[in-house]
Design a protein around this motif. Structure first.
Motif, PDB file in Angstrom:
ATOM      1  N   THR A  27      -0.893   0.369   2.937  1.00  0.00           N
ATOM      2  CA  THR A  27      -2.032  -0.526   3.029  1.00  0.00           C
ATOM      3  C   THR A  27      -1.941  -1.579   1.937  1.00  0.00           C
ATOM      4  O   THR A  27      -1.392  -1.340   0.862  1.00  0.00           O
ATOM      5  CB  THR A  27      -3.369   0.234   2.892  1.00  0.00           C
ATOM      6  OG1 THR A  27      -3.454   0.808   1.585  1.00  0.00           O
ATOM      7  CG2 THR A  27      -3.480   1.318   3.940  1.00  0.00           C
ATOM      8  N   SER A  28      -2.465  -2.741   2.249  1.00  0.00           N
ATOM      9  CA  SER A  28      -2.531  -3.845   1.282  1.00  0.00           C
ATOM     10  C   SER A  28      -3.813  -4.617   1.554  1.00  0.00           C
ATOM     11  O   SER A  28      -3.958  -5.231   2.606  1.00  0.00           O
ATOM     12  CB  SER A  28      -1.318  -4.766   1.430  1.00  0.00           C
ATOM     13  OG  SER A  28      -1.416  -5.867   0.546  1.00  0.00           O
ATOM     14  N   LYS A  29      -4.752  -4.508   0.613  1.00  0.00           N
ATOM     15  CA  LYS A  29      -6.070  -5.112   0.788  1.00  0.00           C
ATOM     16  C   LYS A  29      -6.682  -4.574   2.085  1.00  0.00           C
ATOM     17  O   LYS A  29      -6.810  -3.365   2.248  1.00  0.00           O
ATOM     18  CB  LYS A  29      -5.977  -6.629   0.750  1.00  0.00           C
ATOM     19  CG  LYS A  29      -5.450  -7.160  -0.584  1.00  0.00           C
ATOM     20  CD  LYS A  29      -5.380  -8.675  -0.616  1.00  0.00           C
ATOM     21  CE  LYS A  29      -4.858  -9.157  -1.958  1.00  0.00           C
ATOM     22  NZ  LYS A  29      -4.731 -10.631  -2.029  1.00  0.00           N
ATOM     23  N   GLN A  30      -7.044  -5.452   3.043  1.00  0.00           N
ATOM     24  CA  GLN A  30      -7.694  -4.951   4.253  1.00  0.00           C
ATOM     25  C   GLN A  30      -6.705  -4.548   5.337  1.00  0.00           C
ATOM     26  O   GLN A  30      -7.111  -4.072   6.400  1.00  0.00           O
ATOM     27  CB  GLN A  30      -8.625  -6.020   4.834  1.00  0.00           C
ATOM     28  CG  GLN A  30      -7.919  -7.164   5.551  1.00  0.00           C
ATOM     29  CD  GLN A  30      -8.876  -8.094   6.260  1.00  0.00           C
ATOM     30  OE1 GLN A  30      -9.425  -9.007   5.660  1.00  0.00           O
ATOM     31  NE2 GLN A  30      -9.064  -7.861   7.559  1.00  0.00           N
ATOM     32  N   TRP A  31      -5.420  -4.659   5.068  1.00  0.00           N
ATOM     33  CA  TRP A  31      -4.417  -4.523   6.109  1.00  0.00           C
ATOM     34  C   TRP A  31      -3.624  -3.227   6.038  1.00  0.00           C
ATOM     35  O   TRP A  31      -3.383  -2.685   4.956  1.00  0.00           O
ATOM     36  CB  TRP A  31      -3.426  -5.681   6.028  1.00  0.00           C
ATOM     37  CG  TRP A  31      -4.009  -7.011   6.336  1.00  0.00           C
ATOM     38  CD1 TRP A  31      -4.314  -8.004   5.447  1.00  0.00           C
ATOM     39  CD2 TRP A  31      -4.381  -7.508   7.626  1.00  0.00           C
ATOM     40  NE1 TRP A  31      -4.850  -9.082   6.101  1.00  0.00           N
ATOM     41  CE2 TRP A  31      -4.903  -8.812   7.439  1.00  0.00           C
ATOM     42  CE3 TRP A  31      -4.326  -6.980   8.918  1.00  0.00           C
ATOM     43  CZ2 TRP A  31      -5.362  -9.590   8.499  1.00  0.00           C
ATOM     44  CZ3 TRP A  31      -4.780  -7.746   9.974  1.00  0.00           C
ATOM     45  CH2 TRP A  31      -5.286  -9.035   9.763  1.00  0.00           C
ATOM     46  N   VAL A  33       0.273  -2.310   6.741  1.00  0.00           N
ATOM     47  CA  VAL A  33       1.490  -3.105   6.697  1.00  0.00           C
ATOM     48  C   VAL A  33       2.670  -2.209   7.051  1.00  0.00           C
ATOM     49  O   VAL A  33       2.803  -1.109   6.492  1.00  0.00           O
ATOM     50  CB  VAL A  33       1.697  -3.721   5.297  1.00  0.00           C
ATOM     51  CG1 VAL A  33       2.970  -4.565   5.263  1.00  0.00           C
ATOM     52  CG2 VAL A  33       0.492  -4.559   4.891  1.00  0.00           C
ATOM     53  N   ASP A  34       3.524  -2.644   7.980  1.00  0.00           N
ATOM     54  CA  ASP A  34       4.675  -1.820   8.339  1.00  0.00           C
ATOM     55  C   ASP A  34       5.826  -2.061   7.359  1.00  0.00           C
ATOM     56  O   ASP A  34       5.705  -2.845   6.404  1.00  0.00           O
ATOM     57  CB  ASP A  34       5.085  -2.046   9.797  1.00  0.00           C
ATOM     58  CG  ASP A  34       5.731  -3.402  10.076  1.00  0.00           C
ATOM     59  OD1 ASP A  34       6.173  -4.087   9.124  1.00  0.00           O
ATOM     60  OD2 ASP A  34       5.802  -3.785  11.255  1.00  0.00           O
ATOM     61  N   ASN A  39       1.698  -7.288   9.104  1.00  0.00           N
ATOM     62  CA  ASN A  39       0.392  -6.651   9.237  1.00  0.00           C
ATOM     63  C   ASN A  39       0.301  -5.921  10.574  1.00  0.00           C
ATOM     64  O   ASN A  39       0.848  -6.375  11.585  1.00  0.00           O
ATOM     65  CB  ASN A  39      -0.722  -7.692   9.154  1.00  0.00           C
ATOM     66  CG  ASN A  39      -0.848  -8.299   7.776  1.00  0.00           C
ATOM     67  OD1 ASN A  39      -0.379  -7.735   6.787  1.00  0.00           O
ATOM     68  ND2 ASN A  39      -1.489  -9.458   7.696  1.00  0.00           N
ATOM     69  N   THR A  41      -2.484  -3.809  13.218  1.00  0.00           N
ATOM     70  CA  THR A  41      -3.851  -3.478  13.584  1.00  0.00           C
ATOM     71  C   THR A  41      -3.851  -2.308  14.564  1.00  0.00           C
ATOM     72  O   THR A  41      -3.162  -2.354  15.591  1.00  0.00           O
ATOM     73  CB  THR A  41      -4.549  -4.686  14.241  1.00  0.00           C
ATOM     74  OG1 THR A  41      -4.543  -5.784  13.324  1.00  0.00           O
ATOM     75  CG2 THR A  41      -5.989  -4.349  14.601  1.00  0.00           C
ATOM     76  N   PRO A 304      -8.354  -0.986   4.440  1.00  0.00           N
ATOM     77  CA  PRO A 304      -8.590  -1.045   5.888  1.00  0.00           C
ATOM     78  C   PRO A 304      -9.699  -0.097   6.326  1.00  0.00           C
ATOM     79  O   PRO A 304      -9.884   0.973   5.742  1.00  0.00           O
ATOM     80  CB  PRO A 304      -7.243  -0.610   6.481  1.00  0.00           C
ATOM     81  CG  PRO A 304      -6.244  -0.777   5.391  1.00  0.00           C
ATOM     82  CD  PRO A 304      -6.986  -0.527   4.121  1.00  0.00           C
ATOM     83  N   LYS A 335     -10.849  -8.396  12.247  1.00  0.00           N
ATOM     84  CA  LYS A 335      -9.450  -7.973  12.168  1.00  0.00           C
ATOM     85  C   LYS A 335      -9.346  -6.493  11.830  1.00  0.00           C
ATOM     86  O   LYS A 335      -8.432  -6.044  11.127  1.00  0.00           O
ATOM     87  CB  LYS A 335      -8.671  -8.802  11.135  1.00  0.00           C
ATOM     88  CG  LYS A 335      -8.726 -10.301  11.361  1.00  0.00           C
ATOM     89  CD  LYS A 335      -8.071 -10.686  12.682  1.00  0.00           C
ATOM     90  CE  LYS A 335      -8.060 -12.202  12.885  1.00  0.00           C
ATOM     91  NZ  LYS A 335      -7.520 -12.586  14.213  1.00  0.00           N
TER      92      LYS A 335
END
Length: 388
Positions: A27-31, A33-34, A39, A41, A304, A335
């Motif tokens: 995770t990075s901030k609200q995301w 991440v693969d 990003n 969802t 997230p 998002k």
């Protein structure tokens, strides 16, 4: 039996899928991440496997390949696959993994000699084959329909909610699922709720929530450092109110993302079933204040948030309701990720009724097609909006 055919028919993944699944995620901030830095969802559906039989539903009617194919046709990218701690208890305490014959005899009298975990393995393999990710969810301790305040599964120390066996089960599944190539995350527990009786040995409050969940998360991360861990809230997972702002939970304890050694491996989840809502702004503000504000850059615990359960009857026009229309709009706007309840058109057994009809199911009773084309077409607009 179709289930055995599906299991025996598994083949190696074709080389064309070599780039998938780009794990592990972080995770990075609200995301989310693969592994390529893109990003991600969560856009998916719930596939129940925590009922009385304790294997994924629908396999008396359709093959695993067919069910996954229908999910894939909606362009979904993840399945929230539920399980019961009782399954692990059977493995650890009751002489090993239980055969489907024993499980189905309990529910339907159907025969088979495959064991629980082989079914979960087959589902995970087919999901990977069709490029869909697995999010495991501990739905219940005792395999049964969820959820009620008097079902013995509500809170730590409740009749069936043995806290140490819960931690052991999570640790076991985190370790076991390492072999599933598209396994990306696990939910620690579905829908904490206050028991009707004083059966629980622990107080129903945020301090206990913190102590037990952090202890469990530590075990899960140690067992499998690659997967993301989802924390759910109180009151049927409708409230994570003090978490985004790192507010005092009692006893001077605060949930602070920065205090986790695996801070890039944690996320939040919420549920919403306000099907009678008449005002979208009210639904929106409620969701935001109850936990989705963790998406905001101003949140002390920015991370997230996934709406892992929402849903409604597929047998009427509820898909046009304020509730359904509102969620189709606001969740993609934020998002945020989501997994709709539920793919199941029927259950092996639910609350004592065999072959139970599930009118909330996207699929029809025999899992052969969509229950409502109109409702599914509306859902497709949410899928498309989530990828924009």
């Amino acid at each position: 039996m179709r289930l055995l055919t599906a299991l025996l028919g598994l083949t190696a993944l074709p080389s064309a899928l070599a780039a998938f699944p780009n794990v592990p995620f972080k995770t990075s901030k609200q995301w989310f991440v693969d592994s390529t830095g893109a990003n991600f969802t969560y856009v998916g559906v719930n596939w129940p496997g925590a009922g009385d039989v304790m294997i994924p539903e629908g396999l008396q009617y359709a093959s695993i390949e067919s069910i996954v194919g229908k999910i894939k046709s909606l362009k979904m990218n993840v399945v929230r696959l539920t399980f019961a701690i009782e399954m692990i208890d059977d493995i650890k305490d009751n002489g090993g993994d239980v055969t489907i014959k024993a499980a189905f005899t309990k529910a339907l009298g159907t025969k088979g000699d495959t064991v629980y975990q082989q079914v979960f393995d087959a589902v995970a393999a087919e999901l990977s084959k069709q490029q869909i990710y697995v999010h495991l969810d501990n739905h219940m301790s005792k395999g049964a329909w969820c959820c009620g305040t008097n079902d013995g599964n509500a809170w730590f120390g409740d009749k069936y909610f043995n806290t140490e066996k819960w931690k052991r089960g999570l640790q076991y599944m985190a370790e076991y699922s390492k072999k599933w190539s598209s396994m990306v995350s696990i939910g620690l527990r579905n829908e904490y709720r206050k028991p009707d009786t004083a059966g629980s040995s622990l107080a129903y409050n945020w301090q206990v929530w913190y102590d037990q969940n952090v202890a469990a998360a530590n075990l899960v991360n140690a067992a499998n450092p690659n997967i993301i861990i989802f924390f759910s809230g109180l009151d049927f997972d409708t409230k994570l109110t003090p978490i985004p702002g790192a507010e005092d939970l009692g006893g001077g304890k605060k949930f602070e993302k920065s205090s986790f050694k695996y801070a890039d491996k944690i996320a939040l989840e919420l549920h919403n079933y306000q099907t009678s809502a008449t005002d979208c702004n009210s639904v929106k503000s409620g969701l935001w204040n109850n936990g989705f504000k963790a998406l905001d850059a101003a949140a002390k615990n920015q991370m997230p948030v996934v709406l892992t359960e929402f849903g409604f009857s597929q047998a009427d026009t509820t898909y046009n309701s304020v509730y359904a229309s509102c969620l189709r709009k606001i969740i993609p706007e934020w998002k945020a990720g989501w997994t709709v309840w539920v793919i199941a058109g029927s259950y092996y057994i639910r609350s004592g009724t065999q072959d139970y009809e599930e009118v909330w199911g996207l699929l029809n009773h025999n899992w052969s097609g969509w229950r409502s084309t109109n409702a599914v077409n509306a859902l497709k607009t949410m899928v498309d909006a989530s990828f924009k």
